[in-house]
Motif scaffolding. Structure first.
Motif, short mmCIF file in Angstrom:
data_model
loop_
_atom_site.label_atom_id
_atom_site.label_comp_id
_atom_site.label_asym_id
_atom_site.label_seq_id
_atom_site.Cartn_x
_atom_site.Cartn_y
_atom_site.Cartn_z
N ARG A 197 -23.25 -0.97 35.58
CA ARG A 197 -22.95 -1.28 34.17
C ARG A 197 -23.48 -2.65 33.75
N SER A 198 -23.68 -3.54 34.71
CA SER A 198 -24.15 -4.89 34.37
C SER A 198 -25.66 -5.04 34.51
N SER A 199 -26.35 -3.94 34.84
CA SER A 199 -27.79 -4.02 35.11
C SER A 199 -28.61 -4.05 33.83
N ALA A 200 -29.90 -4.43 34.00
CA ALA A 200 -30.82 -4.43 32.85
C ALA A 200 -31.00 -3.02 32.30
N ALA A 201 -31.00 -2.01 33.20
CA ALA A 201 -31.13 -0.62 32.75
C ALA A 201 -29.93 -0.22 31.91
N ALA A 202 -28.74 -0.68 32.31
CA ALA A 202 -27.53 -0.35 31.55
C ALA A 202 -27.57 -0.98 30.16
N LYS A 203 -28.07 -2.22 30.08
CA LYS A 203 -28.18 -2.88 28.77
C LYS A 203 -29.13 -2.10 27.87
N THR A 215 -23.01 5.59 26.24
CA THR A 215 -21.84 5.04 26.92
C THR A 215 -22.07 5.10 28.42
N PRO A 216 -21.36 4.30 29.20
CA PRO A 216 -21.54 4.34 30.66
C PRO A 216 -21.42 5.75 31.25
N ARG A 217 -20.58 6.58 30.67
CA ARG A 217 -20.43 7.94 31.17
C ARG A 217 -21.72 8.74 31.02
N GLU A 218 -22.56 8.32 30.07
CA GLU A 218 -23.79 9.05 29.80
C GLU A 218 -25.01 8.45 30.49
N PHE A 219 -24.80 7.40 31.29
CA PHE A 219 -25.93 6.74 31.93
C PHE A 219 -26.69 7.68 32.88
N ASN A 220 -25.94 8.60 33.52
CA ASN A 220 -26.54 9.45 34.56
C ASN A 220 -27.05 8.56 35.69
N SER A 221 -28.08 8.94 36.40
CA SER A 221 -28.57 8.17 37.55
C SER A 221 -30.03 7.79 37.35
N TYR A 222 -30.52 6.87 38.19
CA TYR A 222 -31.94 6.53 38.15
C TYR A 222 -32.79 7.75 38.47
#
Length: 965
Positions: free
Chosen positions: A765-771, A779-786
């Motif tokens: 959640r604190s990563s550049a990709a998350a930003k 939302t974080p729930r929708e980030f999925n994976s790399y």
């Protein structure tokens, strides 16, 4: 690059296949004479490829001659290899196909015809890494999944016996019309049940077709919803690109589909024959070597190059010959043999080498055994384990649906080029770098116990070992039973009959298809043994708590198809459900009379099971000795009723007419097992898979996708994005540009792995990709994976060097951070790189020894490239990663021997300038000048002219793309 050019020196060895004049092939056996005959079979495949793909540039005549001189050139030369096909799975396939889409865009922008941009090497992409388990529940976990097929057409039974199992509840599976009636009380619900084509499965207790459980449908719904963009992109790819075949979701895993459906063994293109071979982005690609198909796993960049017709470069490998001799013990199962061979190879130091099997014992291994051994290469470090095609292979292929005419051509071709292994032939065996001998006779069956799984006991020593356990003090094995009490018996009345319990008596026997025991051969062995036991008149004492937990409905399916399920039921081994049961202690209480008798006589009662856990008291508090055994041995011990038996010299029991029946009388032979496995199991499974492949599934079939020549990029998409790899696409190469006043982005130590470099796993959640994703409204729930977002270079670039374990010497502690020197700020690696690029400042990486260790990952090179990295300066490299850096356009530079940043007094805070001469040559020494005035030499790690050409063009993708201009 599929076939040699007309000017090829090898044209004279193109011949017509005997009895098939329209079929042509390169008869490479005529090129080397006796030298060819001594080559390992796997090296012969490499040799044929070099002859067929000769072009004078990528594949030269000297390459073929080096392979022919394998005996003296192994480990000393690099040779090219052009695989016949490529296999991708969706996580690694998405960036490859995005690159192809981007290449079409770049070719159009440069004035070329984008329609010409297609893979030249046949490529299959299996969508098998998208499913996540969002829904689960006990009833569903216990539900069968035999993989489809027509349950209305049962296969031939081995016997007409119709033993009736107890009427157990089927947990309310919708649609079951069995006598339990539970299916009427529950129905699948939800809007998607009508949209998905449910492959019929069987209620495990009534063998009637039922729809797929609701949980399966819900997980499929989530899979298609979560990954819709990616799936639409894959479908577009399958429509517009030639030589691309997409295997849709819900069909199977990449390595299984590769083995069971995609494998050709011999390719035939326009009546031209050549050996099947494959590279894949899945680590299980090596399984196909069990079919005589040369194949192994590679990284994404190499895969894309192969798709575009370029060869893979490999060091001509050592080949370890593994000679199998002797005959396995009749009681040794396939699992015993596979694990024993794996253990021997692990001890033989075969890391980085080819392994090839020969000897009289090979024919005793089924194709299932061979592919399992080949699949376990990572366990013992070999590149691949090759089993040449033989009669066992052909028989297997016949049962998998290969038509007779095709098999005849295949056999004729393989024999013509001496790629067919024949035990009966008098021809000499190939010569190997070294030979490892394994006698199958030395492989004996074991059980584990009585208290710990690591305490292995040879079955032949079981009786004496248990006696020793009675004598030993209480501990990890001992029970400390007084000598005068070791032969005590306790009479017990059960169901109107009297029985006597004694030390070693068996009261629990559970056949569980758990972990490696899901292998069809061991479960079938249990069924065939039960069949022979019933026919001989043997029974299991009724007080023994017997059970059969198949692990999946597929196991029930093939036990039923082969006709052995009624015999297991007759002995009390009835299907109790699908899930972990006995080995986690989920066993119904023993009959009270039996429990009381055990406690009264302080009896050391036993349990035998084919699971994974056997801790003391785990199965039942009054069962102190528990043994792990193969499924057929569980049945055998249940019939014997005790572990205090010498199977070789003592009978299991008395059969019809008072005849003593020994284990050897009813133990199925390997030939019997292979026959049933091939005819009843394999043919059924392959037929079902073929039907799935041909029909697809409704959700995929109804999925809409564009059909335009160019992909319509959605600028709002967070999954699919056009990368910038082709921004400088040029028809002609340019001289390498100097790297002037570069800052060091990262100063790393030794053994930096691709895990440290490449984006992988969940997005912090604190990563550049998350930003980035948050700014896109997710939302974080929708980030999925790399892994799921590999098609978006913006996410992947931000995830490069984002590993929390990354140790950058500028920071002094593990963190994905670095210093932006012009401003002095400590930033995320991506943020610093972004600032450098805005300022027009190039960056390099300083590293220690073994930079790029670990599995081959394309984004470990692509990510640094997009961060603006122009060169890596390290003490040494992992070879594959070094090649990937060149393949993307990053210069791999190496300190001179004995030198490193410390010996040169470098802090990493300097600026570095590197001047490349107009004409680079392999291994050239270059000078680097720092902003402090220091000058030192480094080695440009280009090993040949081909790598220099790739670097000049900006990497392999740009090198190939210019052909379309």
């Amino acid at each position: 690059f599929c076939f040699s050019s007309p000017e090829s020196p090898y044209q004279p060895v193109i011949e017509a296949l005997e009895n098939y004049p329209q079929k042509k092939f390169y008869n490479v056996s005529k090129l080397g004479g006796a030298k060819y005959d001594t080559l390992p079979y796997s090296i012969r495949v490499l040799f044929e490829s070099s002859v067929r793909n000769y072009d004078g540039f990528l594949v030269k005549e000297t390459d073929a001659m080096n392979i022919l001189d394998w005996k003296t050139k192994q480990n000393n030369v690099e040779v090219p290899f052009c695989p016949a096909r490529v296999v991708l799975q969706d996580f690694t396939g998405i960036p490859a196909m995005v690159d192809f889409a981007a290449m079409r865009e770049a070719v159009r922008n440069a004035g070329g015809d984008p329609v010409k941009v297609n893979p030249t090497c046949p490529t299959d992409l299996t969508v098998d890494h998208s499913l996540q388990i969002d829904f689960s529940k006990c009833a569903i976990q216990n539900a069968p999944n035999p993989g489809g097929g027509d349950s209305q057409k049962p296969m031939a039974k081995l016997s007409p016996l119709k033993a009736q199992p107890r009427k157990l509840p089927c947990r309310g599976l919708a649609g079951c019309k069995g006598p339990c009636g539970a299916g009427d009380a529950s129905r699948n619900s939800g809007q998607f049940s009508a949209q998905i084509e449910n492959t019929p499965i069987l209620c495990p207790f009534h063998l009637q077709p039922v729809p797929e459980p609701e949980t399966v449908l819900k997980n499929q719904e989530m899979e298609f919803g979560r990954n819709r963009e990616r799936l639409q992109f894959f479908k577009w790819s399958s429509k517009v690109f030639k030589n691309i075949s997409v295997i849709p979701p819900e069909t199977g895993m990449a390595h299984q589909v590769n083995l069971e459906y995609l494998s050709r063994v011999v390719f035939e293109v326009k009546d031209f024959l050549y050996p099947d071979s494959v590279v894949g982005t899945d680590s299980h690609t090596t399984m196909v070597n069990g079919l005589g198909i040369l194949g192994w796993g590679v990284g994404g960049i190499e895969t894309e190059a192969v798709m575009l017709g370029m060869p893979i470069s490999l060091t001509l490998p050592e080949v370890v010959g593994c000679e199998l001799t002797g005959t396995a013990s009749p009681l040794a199962t396939s699992i015993d043999i596979v694990l024993s061979i794996t253990k021997h190879l692990r001890q033989a130091d075969v890391a980085g080498k080819f392994v090839e099997f020969f000897g009289s014992g090979v024919s005793q291994l089924s194709v299932a055994d061979r592919t399992t051994i080949a699949n376990m290469c990572p366990e013992y470090g070999a590149v691949l384990s090759f089993f040449p095609v033989d009669n066992v292979t052909l028989k297997h292929l016949k049962h998998t649906g290969f038509d007779k005419a095709k098999l005849e051509v295949m056999e004729a071709y393989l024999k013509a080029v001496k790629l067919f292994r024949n035990d009966e032939s008098s021809s000499r065996e190939p010569e190997y770098s070294q030979v490892v001998q394994i006698s199958l006779s030395s492989i004996i069956p074991y059980v584990s116990g009585p208290k710990r799984s690591q305490d292995r006991v040879a079955v032949s020593n079981m009786k004496s070992d248990f006696q020793a356990c009675l004598n030993e003090k209480s501990g990890v094995k001992g029970f400390q039973i007084a000598v005068e009490k070791q032969n005590d018996t306790v009479p017990v009345q059960y169901e109107g009959n009297e029985y006597k319990l004694s030390h070693g008596c068996i009261v629990i026997a559970a056949v569980i298809s758990c972990t490696n025991n899901c292998n069809p051969s061991v479960m079938l062995a249990a069924g065939l043994l039960a069949k022979k036991a019933v026919e001989a008149g043997l029974v299991v004492k009724p007080y023994i708590r017997t059970s059969l937990s198949p692990g999946s409905g597929m196991v029930t399916h093939y036990l039923s198809s082969s006709g052995v399920l009624p015999y297991l039921s007759k002995l009390g081994f009835e299907v109790v459900g699908y899930g972990c049961s006995t080995c986690v202690g989920n066993t119904a209480p023993l009959p009270e009379a039996i429990r009381n008798a055990i406690k009264q006589g302080d009896i050391i009662a036993c349990g035998v099971l084919s699971g994974t856990k056997n801790f003391e008291g785990r199965l039942c508090d009054c069962v102190r000795a528990n043994y792990l055994a193969s499924p057929p041995l569980v049945v055998a011990y249940a019939i014997a009723g005790t572990v205090r038996i010498d199977f070789e010299n003592e009978p299991l029991g008395t059969g019809y007419n008072g005849k003593s029946i020994y284990l050897r009388d009813i133990w199925p032979t390997r030939r019997e097992l292979h026959t049933v496995e091939e005819e009843c199991v394999i043919s059924s499974m392959f037929k079902e898979l073929k039907e799935k492949m041909e029909k697809g599934n409704k959700r995929w079939n109804l999925l809409e996708a564009p059909e335009s020549t160019l992909f319509p990029w959605d600028l709002k998409s967070t999954y699919i994005r056009c990368p910038s790899f082709f921004d400088k696409l040029a028809k002609e190469p340019v001289s390498p540009q100097p790297i002037e006043n570069a800052h060091v982005l990262l100063y790393l130590g030794d053994s930096v792995t691709t895990d440290h470099i490449s984006p992988a796993g969940s997005i912090a959640r604190s990563s550049a990709a998350a930003k980035y994703l948050t700014n896109k409204g997710l939302t974080p729930r929708e980030f999925n994976s790399y892994g799921a977002r590999r098609g978006n270079d913006a996410v992947m670039t931000r995830g490069t060097f984002a590993n929390i374990k990354l140790l950058n010497k500028f920071i002094g502690k593990p963190a994905p951070k670095t210093i932006h020197f012009p401003s002095g700020q400590t930033l995320d690696v991506f943020e610093a790189a972004e600032l450098y690029q805005k300022e027009g400042i190039p960056v390099i990486i300083l590293a220690g020894k073994k930079y790029g260790l670990g599995s081959s990952r394309d984004w470990a090179a692509k990510g640094p490239f997009l961060l603006g990295v122009k060169a890596v300066l390290a003490e040494s490299y992992e070879k594959v990663h070094k090649s990937q850096l060149i393949g993307i356009g990053i210069a791999p530079l190496q300190f001179l021997p004995g030198e490193n940043p410390s010996t040169l007094g470098l802090t990493g805070r300097e600026q570095f300038s590197i001047l490349f001469p107009p004409e680079l040559s392999p291994g050239m020494t270059l000078d680097i000048k720092t902003s402090t005035g220091k000058v030192f030499g480094v080695i440009a790690l280009f090993e040949n002219d081909m790598e220099i050409s790739l670097y000049k063009y900006g990497g392999s993708l740009n090198f190939v793309a210019r052909r379309f201009l």
